[in-house]
Design a protein around this motif. Structure first.
Motif, PDB file in Angstrom:
ATOM      1  N   TRP A 120       0.840  -1.213   0.000  1.00 31.31           N
ATOM      2  CA  TRP A 120       0.000   0.000   0.000  1.00 31.31           C
ATOM      3  C   TRP A 120       0.873   1.260   0.000  1.00 31.31           C
ATOM      4  CZ3 TRP A 120      -4.975  -0.532   3.516  1.00 31.31           C
ATOM      5  CH2 TRP A 120      -5.677  -1.696   3.153  1.00 31.31           C
ATOM      6  N   GLU A 121       1.992   1.160   0.719  1.00 29.74           N
ATOM      7  CA  GLU A 121       2.865   2.327   0.814  1.00 29.74           C
ATOM      8  C   GLU A 121       3.483   2.688  -0.537  1.00 29.74           C
ATOM      9  OE1 GLU A 121       6.318   2.159   3.269  1.00 29.74           O
ATOM     10  OE2 GLU A 121       5.598   3.833   4.482  1.00 29.74           O
ATOM     11  N   LEU A 122       3.610   1.696  -1.416  1.00 31.88           N
ATOM     12  CA  LEU A 122       4.186   1.975  -2.734  1.00 31.88           C
ATOM     13  C   LEU A 122       3.254   2.852  -3.559  1.00 31.88           C
ATOM     14  CD1 LEU A 122       5.447  -1.635  -3.567  1.00 31.88           C
ATOM     15  CD2 LEU A 122       6.755   0.272  -2.590  1.00 31.88           C
ATOM     16  N   THR A 124       1.327   5.259  -2.055  1.00 31.12           N
ATOM     17  CA  THR A 124       1.240   6.590  -1.439  1.00 31.12           C
ATOM     18  C   THR A 124       2.622   7.240  -1.349  1.00 31.12           C
ATOM     19  OG1 THR A 124       1.516   5.618   0.754  1.00 31.12           O
ATOM     20  CG2 THR A 124      -0.734   5.941  -0.008  1.00 31.12           C
ATOM     21  N   ASP A 125       3.592   6.619  -2.030  1.00 29.52           N
ATOM     22  CA  ASP A 125       4.973   7.109  -2.001  1.00 29.52           C
ATOM     23  C   ASP A 125       5.471   7.303  -0.578  1.00 29.52           C
ATOM     24  OD1 ASP A 125       5.135   6.979  -4.722  1.00 29.52           O
ATOM     25  OD2 ASP A 125       4.369   9.001  -5.002  1.00 29.52           O
ATOM     26  N   GLY A 126       5.172   6.334   0.242  1.00 29.95           N
ATOM     27  CA  GLY A 126       5.767   6.302   1.579  1.00 29.95           C
ATOM     28  C   GLY A 126       4.998   7.049   2.643  1.00 29.95           C
ATOM     29  N   GLY A 127       3.955   7.785   2.271  1.00 33.56           N
ATOM     30  CA  GLY A 127       3.301   8.611   3.286  1.00 33.56           C
ATOM     31  C   GLY A 127       2.247   7.881   4.095  1.00 33.56           C
ATOM     32  N   GLY A 128       2.024   8.360   5.304  1.00 30.75           N
ATOM     33  CA  GLY A 128       0.848   7.974   6.056  1.00 30.75           C
ATOM     34  C   GLY A 128       0.936   6.700   6.873  1.00 30.75           C
ATOM     35  N   GLY A 129       2.058   5.998   6.773  1.00 33.63           N
ATOM     36  CA  GLY A 129       2.191   4.788   7.595  1.00 33.63           C
ATOM     37  C   GLY A 129       1.279   3.657   7.148  1.00 33.63           C
ATOM     38  N   TRP A 130       1.091   3.530   5.829  1.00 31.23           N
ATOM     39  CA  TRP A 130       0.250   2.437   5.332  1.00 31.23           C
ATOM     40  C   TRP A 130       1.130   1.261   4.958  1.00 31.23           C
ATOM     41  CZ3 TRP A 130      -4.948   2.676   5.815  1.00 31.23           C
ATOM     42  CH2 TRP A 130      -5.512   3.937   6.027  1.00 31.23           C
ATOM     43  N   LYS A 131       1.678   0.617   5.944  1.00 29.92           N
ATOM     44  CA  LYS A 131       2.410  -0.624   5.705  1.00 29.92           C
ATOM     45  C   LYS A 131       2.200  -1.506   6.925  1.00 29.92           C
ATOM     46  CE  LYS A 131       6.755   1.237   7.315  1.00 29.92           C
ATOM     47  NZ  LYS A 131       8.149   1.444   7.105  1.00 29.92           N
ATOM     48  N   TRP A 132       2.604  -2.764   6.803  1.00 29.45           N
ATOM     49  CA  TRP A 132       2.269  -3.766   7.812  1.00 29.45           C
ATOM     50  C   TRP A 132       2.594  -3.301   9.236  1.00 29.45           C
ATOM     51  CZ3 TRP A 132      -0.231  -8.123   8.996  1.00 29.45           C
ATOM     52  CH2 TRP A 132       0.232  -8.907  10.050  1.00 29.45           C
ATOM     53  N   VAL A 425      -2.922   0.954 -12.603  1.00 26.98           N
ATOM     54  CA  VAL A 425      -3.026  -0.475 -12.915  1.00 26.98           C
ATOM     55  C   VAL A 425      -1.654  -1.029 -13.320  1.00 26.98           C
ATOM     56  CG1 VAL A 425      -4.170  -2.193 -14.369  1.00 26.98           C
ATOM     57  CG2 VAL A 425      -5.459  -0.236 -13.528  1.00 26.98           C
ATOM     58  N   THR A 426      -0.872  -0.233 -14.039  1.00 18.62           N
ATOM     59  CA  THR A 426       0.460  -0.697 -14.421  1.00 18.62           C
ATOM     60  C   THR A 426       1.290  -1.007 -13.180  1.00 18.62           C
ATOM     61  OG1 THR A 426       0.335   0.679 -16.370  1.00 18.62           O
ATOM     62  CG2 THR A 426       2.509  -0.125 -15.788  1.00 18.62           C
ATOM     63  N   ARG A 427       1.214  -0.109 -12.182  1.00 23.86           N
ATOM     64  CA  ARG A 427       1.975  -0.384 -10.948  1.00 23.86           C
ATOM     65  C   ARG A 427       1.415  -1.607 -10.231  1.00 23.86           C
ATOM     66  NH1 ARG A 427       4.197   4.213  -6.911  1.00 23.86           N
ATOM     67  NH2 ARG A 427       4.993   4.897  -8.905  1.00 23.86           N
ATOM     68  N   GLN A 428       0.099  -1.714 -10.166  1.00 24.17           N
ATOM     69  CA  GLN A 428      -0.511  -2.896  -9.525  1.00 24.17           C
ATOM     70  C   GLN A 428      -0.039  -4.173 -10.209  1.00 24.17           C
ATOM     71  OE1 GLN A 428      -4.605  -2.030 -10.224  1.00 24.17           O
ATOM     72  NE2 GLN A 428      -4.886  -0.917  -8.312  1.00 24.17           N
ATOM     73  N   ALA A 559      -9.267   4.803  -4.936  1.00 25.48           N
ATOM     74  CA  ALA A 559      -7.995   4.250  -4.447  1.00 25.48           C
ATOM     75  C   ALA A 559      -7.132   5.301  -3.754  1.00 25.48           C
ATOM     76  CB  ALA A 559      -7.223   3.641  -5.608  1.00 25.48           C
ATOM     77  N   MET A 560      -6.485   4.837  -2.683  1.00 30.31           N
ATOM     78  CA  MET A 560      -5.508   5.665  -1.993  1.00 30.31           C
ATOM     79  C   MET A 560      -4.192   5.523  -2.767  1.00 30.31           C
ATOM     80  SD  MET A 560      -4.141   5.342   1.900  1.00 30.31           S
ATOM     81  CE  MET A 560      -3.720   3.617   1.702  1.00 30.31           C
ATOM     82  N   ALA A 561      -3.819   6.580  -3.472  1.00 29.14           N
ATOM     83  CA  ALA A 561      -2.593   6.546  -4.283  1.00 29.14           C
ATOM     84  C   ALA A 561      -2.254   7.973  -4.664  1.00 29.14           C
ATOM     85  CB  ALA A 561      -2.816   5.705  -5.546  1.00 29.14           C
ATOM     86  N   ALA A 562      -1.015   8.156  -5.099  1.00 26.03           N
ATOM     87  CA  ALA A 562      -0.612   9.490  -5.552  1.00 26.03           C
ATOM     88  C   ALA A 562      -1.548   9.946  -6.674  1.00 26.03           C
ATOM     89  CB  ALA A 562       0.823   9.433  -6.055  1.00 26.03           C
ATOM     90  N   ARG A 563      -1.834  11.241  -6.715  1.00 23.32           N
ATOM     91  CA  ARG A 563      -2.815  11.727  -7.697  1.00 23.32           C
ATOM     92  C   ARG A 563      -2.358  11.461  -9.131  1.00 23.32           C
ATOM     93  NH1 ARG A 563      -6.065  17.520  -7.770  1.00 23.32           N
ATOM     94  NH2 ARG A 563      -7.461  16.951  -9.466  1.00 23.32           N
TER      95      ARG A 563
END
Ligand SMILES: Cc1cc2nc3c(=O)[nH]c(=O)nc-3n(C[C@H](O)[C@H](O)[C@H](O)COP(=O)(O)OP(=O)(O)OC[C@H]3O[C@@H](n4cnc5c(N)ncnc54)[C@H](O)[C@@H]3O)c2cc1C
Length: 617
Positions: A120-122, A124-132, A425-428, A559-563
């Motif tokens: 998930w962090e990939l 949001t480019d590292g923001g917000g603490g969205w990792k395990w 989708v490409t990143r996913q 989706a939570m992701a960079a704009r």
């Protein structure tokens, strides 16, 4: 359908709310509960469905599924015709009542693997603490695991193998204790379960004694969102709303369908400020203000619908509908994914009892109902708990698999994939391809339903062995069809449009056949009921297209992701282009998750509340 009275509506809209939560479901109610624990903060909940108090159709676990098509409980809708699924319109089940889908779901309580949350962090480019590591406290926070007296881990007890896996953080620290949602192990297992577990062991599937520790592959006994003491379902209502409902600063207006968010004409630093919510009751329009924030928790189908009606979405689509664009975010409503499944039904030999017995044997059913009424235990409190999550390399020939992975990789790289290949989708896809190559994360789930579909056959109890796709490549969409807020959106999951998804389900189908031929499961099967046995691959694929169903695990549509990647909300869950409109529900999940969703969605609600509180002055 009960509607709120005019005086209830007037009392609600005249309250000076700080926060309004739109949708009283799995994520919305934790948000409302946590925000209103400060008595000086006024929180309003708007829910389209109604509050079903002490309703046995919801509370009694074995009644699950009985109200999925009843408009007093569910949004009765279906997909657009799915060309790759024999042109069918497939039912889309979601709760339309206080508690949302948590009040209708099958109560399985699980979570995904560490690598999935780390991904998930990939986005949001590292923001917000969205990792395990940083999300784990929120995954634990909703749960109150009843470890005693229901401590028996039957997956291990029934296991024929000593080869039990338990990687990750230790089980004792992985589970939540003291949270709002009571969970327990299943109270009763049908006769099929021990044979089912042992047959998997003969197919070299290991039992996982610690599926909450960050590694979710293997066979395990999935806890249920059921209160062991009462035998009743825990929904977001009983867990989060009821305990807070007497707070004077928390108000609910149920039976009120939100149509849009209203914004202040003046921008702050170029950002739109949400100030009110418009809703309808019996065709009449009302609006209610919020001085601080509005939180959209209407679910993966409901949230993008409200965003688009509010002018947040693809400007071309909005202008076709005659809606003025407030923020142009083309990805609103895109990126829909779901866990589609297919299965084979078997009839058990005489004497083997499944839940069909409750229909075939009225005396037995009456005795079980009486037992449940007295003790809250027995068959009426029971479910099908055995989960088997597996990577593809554990069930098929590695060389066939790697050539298939190569094929999809080439399709992605050359743009030949049939899906819409935007940056998100490409990143996913690149992450999902990596997961496939590593062969560690589950790609399929196998589920055993201890009951047959349709009318039970008096000659023998039936059961269904099913397989569900966890990391599909197909991506769909949900979009409004007009500016009419009461018209259902168009839901197009684009099931089976990616060849690899069909291939994966075929592999799952063939594995079910092998499982059914493996003792001791083979020893209790009288016959295969549906579909016909001995089909060619082409015939099985045709069957999958004709019979596949949704798991009701809709996710990803805001989706939570960079704009620039195609995200709708940032890592603080704020909708791009706004200062104070957040989304907290299954729509923010940025990449398909190999797990049933409720525990993760409750955690999203908990985390959203913490984020909002951290910004309070
Ligand atoms: C039949 C079924 C079985 C499932 N089984 C399991 C399982 O065993 N285990 C598991 O973990 N997960 C399961 N799931 C999935 C899980 O329950 C959902 O993914 C999760 O509950 C979704 O939570 P949410 O907050 O995103 O949406 P919801 O809980 O659906 O909440 C959305 C709420 O918003 C309301 N709403 C929508 N639009 C509006 C509007 N315009 N105005 C006002 N209110 C609105 C809805 O009525 C609803 O109450 C199942 C789901 C279903 C439907």
């Amino acid at each position: 359908m009960e509607s709120p009275s005019l005086s209830e509506i007037e009392a609600f809209i005249s309250t000076p709310f700080d926060y309004i939560v739109v949708g009283g479901g799995t994520a919305g109610l934790p948000v409302a509960n946590r925000l209103s624990d400060n008595a000086t903060i006024k929180v309003g909940i708007l829910e389209a469905g109604v509050l079903h108090e002490e309703d046995p159709m919801i509370e009694i676990p074995r009644n699950m599924g009985m109200r999925n098509e009843d408009p007093k409980y569910a949004w009765v809708s279906s997909t657009s015709p799915q060309p790759e699924a024999a042109g069918r319109r497939i039912p889309v089940v979601r709760g339309k009542l206080l508690g949302g889908s948590s009040a209708l779901n099958h109560m399985g309580w699980d979570r995904g693997s560490k690598e999935e949350y780390d991904a998930w962090e990939l986005f949001t480019d590292g923001g917000g603490g969205w990792k395990w590591d940083s999300f784990l406290p929120f995954l634990k926070k909703p749960e109150d695991a009843t470890l005693a007296p229901a401590t028996r881990d039957l997956a291990i007890e029934y296991s024929a193998s000593k080869d039990v896996i338990s990687p990750g953080i230790p089980g004792e620290t992985a589970r939540g204790i003291g949270g709002h949602v009571k969970t327990c192990y299943n109270m009763y297992n049908t006769d099929v379960v021990p044979a089912y577990v042992k047959a998997w062991n003969t197919l070299k599937q290991q039992t996982n004694s610690n599926p909450f520790g960050g590694h979710a592959s293997g066979i395990y006994n999935m806890p249920q969102s059921i209160d062991y003491a009462t035998g009743k379902r825990m929904s977001a209502t009983s867990a989060y709303y009821t305990p807070a409902s007497s707070r004077p600063n928390l108000k609910l207006l149920a039976g009120a369908q939100v149509s849009k968010i209203l914004f202040n004409p003046e921008l702050i630093d170029g950002q739109h400020v949400a100030v009110a919510v418009q809703f309808t009751v019996n065709g009449n329009k009302y609006s209610v203000s919020a001085s601080k924030e509005i939180i959209l928790s209407a679910g993966a189908i409901g949230t993008p619908r409200i965003l688009e009606l509010s002018g947040i979405g693809d400007s071309k689509l909005l202008s076709n509908m005659g809606i003025r664009t407030i923020v142009d975010i083309p990805s609103v409503g895109e990126n829909l994914s779901d866990h589609i499944f297919t299965g084979i039904q078997y009839q058990a030999k005489p004497g083997i009892r499944t839940f069909d017995e409750l229909i075939l044997n009225p005396d037995f059913a009456a005795a079980e109902q009486e037992r449940y009424a007295k003790t809250g235990q027995g068959w009426m409190a029971a479910n099908d708990p055995m989960a088997v999550f597996t990577p593809l390399n554990k069930i098929m020939d590695e060389s066939i698999l790697s050539s298939k992975i190569q094929e999809i990789e080439t399709a992605v790289v050359t743009g030949k994939s049939t899906g819409k290949l935007n940056d998100l989708v490409t990143r996913q896809y690149s992450i999902q391809l990596e997961w496939l190559k590593q062969g560690k994360l589950p790609h399929l789930e196998f589920i055993m339903f201890s009951r047959g579909l349709g009318t039970p056959d008096p000659e023998g109890n039936c059961f269904l062995l099913a397989t569900g796709l966890q990391h599909p490549f197909g991506r769909g969409s949900v979009h409004i069809q007009s500016a009419d807020p009461l018209q259902q959106p168009s839901i197009n999951p684009r099931y089976l449009t990616e060849e690899f998804d069909v291939f994966s389900l075929l592999a799952g189908y063939r594995t079910i056949e092998k499982l059914a031929q493996s003792p001791p499961l083979a020893d209790i099967i009288a016959k295969q009921v549906m579909p016909a046995a001995h089909m060619t691959d082409e015939e099985v694929i045709q069957y999958i297209r004709q019979a596949c169903m949704s798991s009701s695990h809709y996710m990803g549509t805001a989706a939570m992701a960079a704009r620039e990647l195609g995200g709708v909300v940032n890592h603080n869950l704020k909708v791009y282009g706004t200062t104070n409109l957040r989304v907290a529900d299954a729509s923010i999940i940025p990449i398909p998750l190999a797990a049933h969703l409720q525990a993760t969605v409750y955690a999203i609600g908990e985390k959203a509340a913490a984020l909002i509180k951290s910004e309070q002055v």
